[in-house]
Design a protein around this motif. Structure first.
Motif, PDB file in Angstrom:
ATOM      1  N   ALA A   1       7.703   3.759  -0.844  1.00  0.00           N
ATOM      2  CA  ALA A   1       8.046   5.160  -1.095  1.00  0.00           C
ATOM      3  C   ALA A   1       8.449   5.934   0.170  1.00  0.00           C
ATOM      4  CB  ALA A   1       6.886   5.856  -1.807  1.00  0.00           C
ATOM      5  N   PRO A   2       7.746   5.762   1.293  1.00  0.00           N
ATOM      6  CA  PRO A   2       8.135   6.558   2.462  1.00  0.00           C
ATOM      7  C   PRO A   2       9.505   6.180   3.020  1.00  0.00           C
ATOM      8  CG  PRO A   2       5.913   5.660   2.721  1.00  0.00           C
ATOM      9  CD  PRO A   2       6.532   4.963   1.565  1.00  0.00           C
ATOM     10  N   CYS A   3      10.010   5.014   2.668  1.00  0.00           N
ATOM     11  CA  CYS A   3      11.246   4.507   3.264  1.00  0.00           C
ATOM     12  C   CYS A   3      12.347   4.346   2.227  1.00  0.00           C
ATOM     13  CB  CYS A   3      10.981   3.169   3.949  1.00  0.00           C
ATOM     14  SG  CYS A   3       9.709   3.266   5.219  1.00  0.00           S
ATOM     15  N   THR A   4      12.234   5.015   1.091  1.00  0.00           N
ATOM     16  CA  THR A   4      13.242   4.900   0.036  1.00  0.00           C
ATOM     17  C   THR A   4      13.578   6.288  -0.485  1.00  0.00           C
ATOM     18  OG1 THR A   4      12.289   2.781  -0.663  1.00  0.00           O
ATOM     19  CG2 THR A   4      13.813   3.827  -2.185  1.00  0.00           C
TER      20      THR A   4
ATOM     21  N   GLY B   1       0.810  -1.221   0.000  1.00  0.00           N
ATOM     22  CA  GLY B   1       0.000   0.000   0.000  1.00  0.00           C
ATOM     23  C   GLY B   1       0.836   1.259   0.000  1.00  0.00           C
ATOM     24  N   TYR B   2       2.156   1.091  -0.009  1.00  0.00           N
ATOM     25  CA  TYR B   2       3.053   2.249   0.048  1.00  0.00           C
ATOM     26  C   TYR B   2       4.024   2.290  -1.129  1.00  0.00           C
ATOM     27  CZ  TYR B   2       1.847   3.611   4.864  1.00  0.00           C
ATOM     28  OH  TYR B   2       1.217   4.074   5.982  1.00  0.00           O
ATOM     29  N   HIS B   3       3.727   1.542  -2.194  1.00  0.00           N
ATOM     30  CA  HIS B   3       4.684   1.485  -3.303  1.00  0.00           C
ATOM     31  C   HIS B   3       4.660   2.761  -4.153  1.00  0.00           C
ATOM     32  CE1 HIS B   3       6.220  -2.514  -2.773  1.00  0.00           C
ATOM     33  NE2 HIS B   3       5.003  -2.987  -2.622  1.00  0.00           N
TER      34      HIS B   3
ATOM     35  N   ASP C   1       7.736   3.531  13.935  1.00  0.00           N
ATOM     36  CA  ASP C   1       8.073   2.146  14.273  1.00  0.00           C
ATOM     37  C   ASP C   1       8.114   1.326  12.980  1.00  0.00           C
ATOM     38  OD1 ASP C   1       8.413  -0.377  15.274  1.00  0.00           O
ATOM     39  OD2 ASP C   1       6.893  -0.187  16.859  1.00  0.00           O
ATOM     40  N   PRO C   2       9.192   1.516  12.182  1.00  0.00           N
ATOM     41  CA  PRO C   2       9.239   0.820  10.892  1.00  0.00           C
ATOM     42  C   PRO C   2       9.267  -0.703  11.020  1.00  0.00           C
ATOM     43  CG  PRO C   2      11.340   1.907  11.357  1.00  0.00           C
ATOM     44  CD  PRO C   2      10.361   2.392  12.382  1.00  0.00           C
ATOM     45  N   ASN C   3       9.798  -1.200  12.129  1.00  0.00           N
ATOM     46  CA  ASN C   3       9.802  -2.663  12.283  1.00  0.00           C
ATOM     47  C   ASN C   3       8.374  -3.207  12.387  1.00  0.00           C
ATOM     48  OD1 ASN C   3      12.577  -3.009  12.163  1.00  0.00           O
ATOM     49  ND2 ASN C   3      12.842  -2.685  14.352  1.00  0.00           N
ATOM     50  N   LEU C   4       7.540  -2.504  13.142  1.00  0.00           N
ATOM     51  CA  LEU C   4       6.146  -2.938  13.251  1.00  0.00           C
ATOM     52  C   LEU C   4       5.432  -2.776  11.915  1.00  0.00           C
ATOM     53  CD1 LEU C   4       3.712  -3.946  14.793  1.00  0.00           C
ATOM     54  CD2 LEU C   4       3.305  -1.590  15.604  1.00  0.00           C
ATOM     55  N   CYS C   5       5.693  -1.649  11.256  1.00  0.00           N
ATOM     56  CA  CYS C   5       5.054  -1.411   9.951  1.00  0.00           C
ATOM     57  C   CYS C   5       5.458  -2.500   8.958  1.00  0.00           C
ATOM     58  CB  CYS C   5       5.438  -0.029   9.433  1.00  0.00           C
ATOM     59  SG  CYS C   5       4.569   0.458   7.928  1.00  0.00           S
ATOM     60  N   CYS C   6       6.750  -2.833   8.922  1.00  0.00           N
ATOM     61  CA  CYS C   6       7.213  -3.890   8.015  1.00  0.00           C
ATOM     62  C   CYS C   6       6.611  -5.240   8.398  1.00  0.00           C
ATOM     63  CB  CYS C   6       8.733  -3.991   8.030  1.00  0.00           C
ATOM     64  SG  CYS C   6       9.573  -2.881   6.885  1.00  0.00           S
ATOM     65  N   PHE C   7       6.458  -5.472   9.681  1.00  0.00           N
ATOM     66  CA  PHE C   7       5.853  -6.749  10.082  1.00  0.00           C
ATOM     67  C   PHE C   7       4.418  -6.829   9.571  1.00  0.00           C
ATOM     68  CE2 PHE C   7       3.130  -9.262  12.811  1.00  0.00           C
ATOM     69  CZ  PHE C   7       3.772 -10.485  12.753  1.00  0.00           C
ATOM     70  N   LEU C   8       3.676  -5.765   9.768  1.00  0.00           N
ATOM     71  CA  LEU C   8       2.259  -5.772   9.384  1.00  0.00           C
ATOM     72  C   LEU C   8       2.068  -5.830   7.872  1.00  0.00           C
ATOM     73  CD1 LEU C   8       1.017  -3.004  11.865  1.00  0.00           C
ATOM     74  CD2 LEU C   8       0.569  -5.465  12.030  1.00  0.00           C
ATOM     75  N   ARG C   9       2.955  -5.170   7.124  1.00  0.00           N
ATOM     76  CA  ARG C   9       2.709  -4.987   5.684  1.00  0.00           C
ATOM     77  C   ARG C   9       3.600  -5.863   4.792  1.00  0.00           C
ATOM     78  NH1 ARG C   9      -1.026  -1.751   6.372  1.00  0.00           N
ATOM     79  NH2 ARG C   9      -1.647  -1.788   4.188  1.00  0.00           N
ATOM     80  N   LYS C  10       4.626  -6.476   5.394  1.00  0.00           N
ATOM     81  CA  LYS C  10       5.491  -7.345   4.587  1.00  0.00           C
ATOM     82  C   LYS C  10       5.660  -8.738   5.218  1.00  0.00           C
ATOM     83  CE  LYS C  10       8.471  -3.922   2.277  1.00  0.00           C
ATOM     84  NZ  LYS C  10       9.867  -3.506   2.064  1.00  0.00           N
ATOM     85  N   VAL C  11       6.155  -8.754   6.446  1.00  0.00           N
ATOM     86  CA  VAL C  11       6.541 -10.032   7.060  1.00  0.00           C
ATOM     87  C   VAL C  11       5.332 -10.954   7.240  1.00  0.00           C
ATOM     88  CG1 VAL C  11       7.555 -11.104   9.109  1.00  0.00           C
ATOM     89  CG2 VAL C  11       8.523  -8.979   8.192  1.00  0.00           C
TER      90      VAL C  11
ATOM     91  N   LEU D   1       3.133   5.246  10.625  1.00  0.00           N
ATOM     92  CA  LEU D   1       3.776   4.267  11.505  1.00  0.00           C
ATOM     93  C   LEU D   1       5.189   3.965  11.018  1.00  0.00           C
ATOM     94  CD1 LEU D   1       3.472   2.256  13.904  1.00  0.00           C
ATOM     95  CD2 LEU D   1       2.605   0.570  12.235  1.00  0.00           C
ATOM     96  N   HIS D   2       5.397   4.052   9.684  1.00  0.00           N
ATOM     97  CA  HIS D   2       6.721   3.772   9.130  1.00  0.00           C
ATOM     98  C   HIS D   2       7.781   4.710   9.671  1.00  0.00           C
ATOM     99  CE1 HIS D   2       5.540   7.063   6.474  1.00  0.00           C
ATOM    100  NE2 HIS D   2       4.471   6.352   6.112  1.00  0.00           N
ATOM    101  N   ASP D   3       7.411   5.924  10.064  1.00  0.00           N
ATOM    102  CA  ASP D   3       8.380   6.867  10.615  1.00  0.00           C
ATOM    103  C   ASP D   3       8.647   6.599  12.100  1.00  0.00           C
ATOM    104  OD1 ASP D   3       8.490   8.077   8.199  1.00  0.00           O
ATOM    105  OD2 ASP D   3       7.398   9.893   8.772  1.00  0.00           O
TER     106      ASP D   3
ATOM    107  N   ARG E   1      17.556   3.113   1.743  1.00  0.00           N
ATOM    108  CA  ARG E   1      16.478   2.372   2.397  1.00  0.00           C
ATOM    109  C   ARG E   1      16.482   2.701   3.893  1.00  0.00           C
ATOM    110  NH1 ARG E   1      15.147  -2.089  -0.744  1.00  0.00           N
ATOM    111  NH2 ARG E   1      13.358  -2.322   0.647  1.00  0.00           N
ATOM    112  N   TRP E   2      15.367   3.116   4.425  1.00  0.00           N
ATOM    113  CA  TRP E   2      15.221   3.513   5.835  1.00  0.00           C
ATOM    114  C   TRP E   2      16.342   4.481   6.215  1.00  0.00           C
ATOM    115  CZ3 TRP E   2      15.119  -1.812   4.525  1.00  0.00           C
ATOM    116  CH2 TRP E   2      13.835  -2.345   4.434  1.00  0.00           C
ATOM    117  N   SER E   3      16.629   5.418   5.332  1.00  0.00           N
ATOM    118  CA  SER E   3      17.713   6.366   5.545  1.00  0.00           C
ATOM    119  C   SER E   3      17.492   7.138   6.845  1.00  0.00           C
ATOM    120  CB  SER E   3      17.778   7.329   4.359  1.00  0.00           C
ATOM    121  OG  SER E   3      18.878   8.179   4.462  1.00  0.00           O
TER     122      SER E   3
HETATM  123 FE1  SF4 Z   1       6.192   0.264   6.201  1.00  0.00          FE
HETATM  124 FE2  SF4 Z   1       7.031  -0.310   3.732  1.00  0.00          FE
HETATM  125 FE3  SF4 Z   1       8.411   1.387   5.237  1.00  0.00          FE
HETATM  126 FE4  SF4 Z   1       8.358  -1.241   5.850  1.00  0.00          FE
HETATM  127  S1  SF4 Z   1       9.278  -0.334   4.025  1.00  0.00           S
HETATM  128  S2  SF4 Z   1       8.183   0.517   7.275  1.00  0.00           S
HETATM  129  S3  SF4 Z   1       6.266  -1.767   5.204  1.00  0.00           S
HETATM  130  S4  SF4 Z   1       6.285   1.706   4.494  1.00  0.00           S
END
Ligand code: SF4
Length: 245
Positions: free
Chosen positions: A216-219, A83-85, A128-138, A124-126, A232-234
């Motif tokens: 997009a928010p993390c690249t 949802g964030y591509h 707690d990115p670990n939680l965001c990645c867990f919910l949306r990727k892991v 949430l990505h800003d 990535r997660w700069s």
């Molecule tokens: Fe969330 Fe994607 Fe950023 Fe992971 S990379 S924290 S899933 S927006």
């Protein structure tokens, strides 16, 4: 062309083996596959797992889907629909679905971005990115791999120090299946050469300064000569989303 890969171990029965025997079996397969061209590794994987194998692809490039589509017609290709591509990444997904002999499988998070915002707060990505990645990727990846025998990823050893020891074949304890990384020995130049040779469509962001593309928010773009994954997660000490453990 090197000699055909001749590994007779029955990897589909690995689930029933003790962990030490499983690791030993994977080590033997790795030794047989090390140094083999990626298309021979893919051919071997197709022979062992067939359509029980699913290919994970980020749509940064189409190398891995193309590689496996040549040996498994209509191979399932998994895309984590966070949802964030970037729009360019979603367009690349559409092009891949239209031009390659693949079946796109979109892994969806339990919650939409709006629902996640409502529960956890915006961005949430800003926070707690670990939680965001867990919910949306892991978590979506784990649900998508359930019932599969194997998955393939495009991880390369040269991408980051954290990936330097990536094996070609391993038992993925987290997801309870075999993981195959046919491109581990490839350089950036190898990726480029494959794309040129096969005339593959590109994610336009790569040419715009994004050598590693995630959400997009993390690249961010990287400067020439900068670590390709520095974008990535700069500004955060996070370096991996958690799907390649
Ligand atoms: Fe969330 Fe994607 Fe950023 Fe992971 S990379 S924290 S899933 S927006």
């Amino acid at each position: 062309m090197t000699a055909p890969v001749d590994v007779t171990l029955d990897l589909t029965s690995l689930r029933d083996l003790p962990a030490t025997d499983r690791d030993r079996a994977c080590d033997e397969v790795c030794a047989a596959l090390e140094g083999k061209p990626a298309h021979e590794i893919a051919t071997w994987a197709a022979g062992v797992f067939g359509r029980d194998l699913i290919v994970a692809a980020s749509m940064q490039d189409l190398v891995l889907p193309h590689l496996f589509a040549r040996v498994i017609p209509d191979v399932d290709v998994l895309f984590l629909q966070t949802g964030y591509h970037f729009e360019e990444t979603l367009q690349t997904l559409q092009v891949a679905a239209a031009e390659l002999a693949i079946t796109v499988v979109e892994a969806m998070p339990v919650q939409s971005v709006a629902e996640q915002d409502a529960q956890y707060g915006e961005k949430l990505h800003d926070r707690d990115p670990n939680l965001c990645c867990f919910l949306r990727k892991v978590d979506p990846l784990a649900r998508s791999l359930a019932g599969r025998a194997a998955w393939a990823s495009g991880v390369r050893r040269a991408e980051a120090p954290t990936r330097a020891n990536t094996p070609i074949v391993s038992w993925d304890d987290t997801h309870d299946l075999v993981k195959i990384n046919p491109l581990v020995n490839w350089s950036e130049q190898d990726v480029e050469a494959y794309q040129v040779t096969h005339g593959l469509p590109r994610n336009p962001l790569v040419a715009q300064g994004y050598p590693s593309i995630g959400c997009a928010p993390c690249t961010r773009k990287v400067a020439p000569g900068e670590d390709p994954r520095a974008g990535r997660w700069s500004g955060n000490d996070k370096t991996e989303c958690g799907i390649h453990q």
